[in-house]
Design an enzyme around this catalytic site. Structure first.
Site, PDB file in Angstrom:
ATOM      1  N   CYS A 100     -22.591  15.511  -8.790  1.00  0.00           N
ATOM      2  CA  CYS A 100     -24.052  15.530  -9.384  1.00  0.00           C
ATOM      3  C   CYS A 100     -24.569  15.492  -7.617  1.00  0.00           C
ATOM      4  O   CYS A 100     -24.067  15.751  -7.707  1.00  0.00           O
ATOM      5  CB  CYS A 100     -23.118  13.753  -9.296  1.00  0.00           C
ATOM      6  SG  CYS A 100     -25.146  12.799  -9.671  1.00  0.00           S
ATOM      7  N   CYS A 131     -33.877   9.644  -2.226  1.00  0.00           N
ATOM      8  CA  CYS A 131     -32.445   9.716  -3.430  1.00  0.00           C
ATOM      9  C   CYS A 131     -32.286   8.477  -2.918  1.00  0.00           C
ATOM     10  O   CYS A 131     -31.471   8.359  -4.142  1.00  0.00           O
ATOM     11  CB  CYS A 131     -32.088  10.303  -1.867  1.00  0.00           C
ATOM     12  SG  CYS A 131     -32.101   9.661  -0.503  1.00  0.00           S
ATOM     13  N   CYS A 171     -37.041  13.022   7.448  1.00  0.00           N
ATOM     14  CA  CYS A 171     -36.331  11.871   6.125  1.00  0.00           C
ATOM     15  C   CYS A 171     -37.769  10.883   6.053  1.00  0.00           C
ATOM     16  O   CYS A 171     -38.067  10.333   4.780  1.00  0.00           O
ATOM     17  CB  CYS A 171     -35.467  11.297   6.103  1.00  0.00           C
ATOM     18  SG  CYS A 171     -34.273  12.157   5.243  1.00  0.00           S
ATOM     19  N   CYS A 223     -30.500   7.523  -7.360  1.00  0.00           N
ATOM     20  CA  CYS A 223     -29.205   7.248  -7.514  1.00  0.00           C
ATOM     21  C   CYS A 223     -29.233   6.228  -8.811  1.00  0.00           C
ATOM     22  O   CYS A 223     -29.557   5.117  -8.924  1.00  0.00           O
ATOM     23  CB  CYS A 223     -28.163   7.453  -6.132  1.00  0.00           C
ATOM     24  SG  CYS A 223     -26.551   6.433  -6.439  1.00  0.00           S
ATOM     25  N   CYS A 242     -35.377  14.773  -3.636  1.00  0.00           N
ATOM     26  CA  CYS A 242     -35.360  15.746  -2.468  1.00  0.00           C
ATOM     27  C   CYS A 242     -36.494  16.208  -2.694  1.00  0.00           C
ATOM     28  O   CYS A 242     -37.032  17.437  -2.516  1.00  0.00           O
ATOM     29  CB  CYS A 242     -34.681  16.229  -1.453  1.00  0.00           C
ATOM     30  SG  CYS A 242     -34.625  16.096   0.373  1.00  0.00           S
ATOM     31  N   CYS A 248     -29.661  12.934  -6.313  1.00  0.00           N
ATOM     32  CA  CYS A 248     -29.937  12.449  -4.790  1.00  0.00           C
ATOM     33  C   CYS A 248     -30.794  13.770  -4.298  1.00  0.00           C
ATOM     34  O   CYS A 248     -31.600  13.879  -3.310  1.00  0.00           O
ATOM     35  CB  CYS A 248     -28.921  11.706  -3.989  1.00  0.00           C
ATOM     36  SG  CYS A 248     -27.399  13.165  -3.854  1.00  0.00           S
ATOM     37  N   CYS A 257     -20.494   6.679  -6.663  1.00  0.00           N
ATOM     38  CA  CYS A 257     -20.730   8.172  -6.273  1.00  0.00           C
ATOM     39  C   CYS A 257     -20.139   8.945  -8.019  1.00  0.00           C
ATOM     40  O   CYS A 257     -18.837   8.906  -7.728  1.00  0.00           O
ATOM     41  CB  CYS A 257     -20.730   9.034  -5.356  1.00  0.00           C
ATOM     42  SG  CYS A 257     -21.386  10.434  -5.204  1.00  0.00           S
ATOM     43  N   ASP A 307     -14.420  23.116   3.394  1.00  0.00           N
ATOM     44  CA  ASP A 307     -13.688  22.092   3.286  1.00  0.00           C
ATOM     45  C   ASP A 307     -12.468  21.857   3.114  1.00  0.00           C
ATOM     46  O   ASP A 307     -11.799  21.935   2.388  1.00  0.00           O
ATOM     47  CB  ASP A 307     -14.328  21.451   1.602  1.00  0.00           C
ATOM     48  CG  ASP A 307     -15.641  21.713   1.396  1.00  0.00           C
ATOM     49  OD1 ASP A 307     -16.321  20.874   2.156  1.00  0.00           O
ATOM     50  OD2 ASP A 307     -16.627  21.314   0.066  1.00  0.00           O
ATOM     51  N   CYS A 335     -39.301   8.135   3.132  1.00  0.00           N
ATOM     52  CA  CYS A 335     -38.701   7.792   2.297  1.00  0.00           C
ATOM     53  C   CYS A 335     -37.501   7.793   1.231  1.00  0.00           C
ATOM     54  O   CYS A 335     -36.541   7.354   2.234  1.00  0.00           O
ATOM     55  CB  CYS A 335     -38.963   9.967   1.890  1.00  0.00           C
ATOM     56  SG  CYS A 335     -38.514  10.434  -0.305  1.00  0.00           S
TER      57      CYS A 335
END
Length: 318
Positions: free
Chosen positions: A241, A195, A189, A199, A248, A244, A215, A134, A192
């Site tokens: 947070c 998420c 996924c 949210c 899952c 989401c 967000c 990052d 589905c």
């Protein structure tokens, strides 16, 4: 590059403590390039002004300005999920994202990657290697997706079918021309929408798309304004947070059943969280010196005491 060489690199990475290893070409697909450009043009990056800078975009899309021209990428994943974190989160009244409950992952992952970089530089002395945790404006999740260590979920997080999405990503860029690219993982996924439906702020406005300006993680970490707009909702989160990811099925189902657990004790919740929250007390606002001491080796430290206190105050009423 011969498979036995890349297999040996994978072995070195696993020996160093990483759980996932994949290889990818150092390039961004036309589809992903278009998404990134549109994301910036539509202002989906919120108050992350650094994202929109032209030089940042040149690094992000073309991997320029890195000191050398990358050709290949080693993509690494390290699990941070733990049952202890799940227990602590269950008691929290004002919540902190799981990844921030332990020691700063930037520090831990860089330390874990040292023997890998030593091996690479001694084995390929004429090549360049540069790690990112990052720390560079490169689309790490996009590249990691190409390497096959997970698929990009509808919540825009990388998901692995056996361990879920609670894992950190790091990349090692190199100008070594390794003619090996692991196959991208199939998207599991399906139909589905857990998420998107869960949210709290509607930040996941479409499948595989996120508006960072909505967000909660953006609000509590990237937005450094003295106060929020009246309509801002934190839903009891004070740093990050996980909603989401919590909903899952690959996390609350597969990973939980498989008892996926980090092998790194540094990622386990620090005592300040364990003791305070399990006794039903909130950490609350802090003086500057207390904040610095409390989070001296935590990723939370980077937001500063003023932002922390703002989040604490606002989350009580949002």
């Amino acid at each position: 590059m011969k498979n036995r060489t890349t297999n040996r690199i994978k072995e070195v990475c696993i020996e160093a403590g990483f759980d996932l290893v994949g290889f990818a070409k150092a390039s961004i697909s036309p589809k992903d390039r278009e998404y990134i450009r549109n994301w910036r043009e539509q202002g989906r990056h919120g108050n992350m002004d650094w994202f929109a800078k032209e030089q940042s975009m040149e690094i992000r899309l073309d991997l320029k300005h890195l000191g050398f021209t990358p050709v290949s990428v080693i993509c690494l994943g390290m699990i941070y999920r733990s049952e202890k974190a799940e227990a602590v989160l269950a008691e929290m009244k004002q919540k902190v994202s799981r990844y921030a409950l332990g020691t700063d992952y930037h520090t831990v992952i860089r330390k874990k990657a040292k023997p890998i970089l030593q091996y690479l530089r001694s084995t390929f002395p004429s090549s360049n290697f540069r790690q990112s945790v990052d720390s560079l404006p490169i689309p790490e999740k996009t590249i990691a997706k190409q390497s096959g260590i997970g698929w990009m979920g509808k919540n825009t997080n990388l998901i692995h079918p056996k361990i879920g999405s609670y894992f950190f990503i790091s990349t090692i860029l190199t100008d070594q021309n390794w003619d090996v690219t692991d196959e991208p993982m199939v998207d599991h996924c399906g139909s589905c929408r857990a998420c998107l439906d869960a949210c709290p702020t509607g930040a996941l406005f479409n499948e595989y798309e996120i508006d960072a300006s909505l967000c909660i993680s953006h609000h509590t970490i990237e937005d450094r304004r003295p106060d929020f707009d009246a309509h801002t909702k934190l839903d009891s989160w004070i740093y990050g947070c996980d909603v989401c990811q919590e909903v899952c099925p690959w996390n609350f189902g597969m990973a939980k059943r498989q008892q996926i657990e980090t092998s790194n004790d540094e990622f386990l919740p620090k005592g300040i969280f364990d003791n305070s929250y399990n006794q039903g007390r909130n950490l609350g606002e802090m003086e500057s010196n207390v904040f610095e001491e409390t989070f001296k080796d935590s990723s939370i430290k980077r937001i500063g005491v003023e932002t922390w206190n703002r989040n604490v105050r606002w989350s009580k009423n949002s």
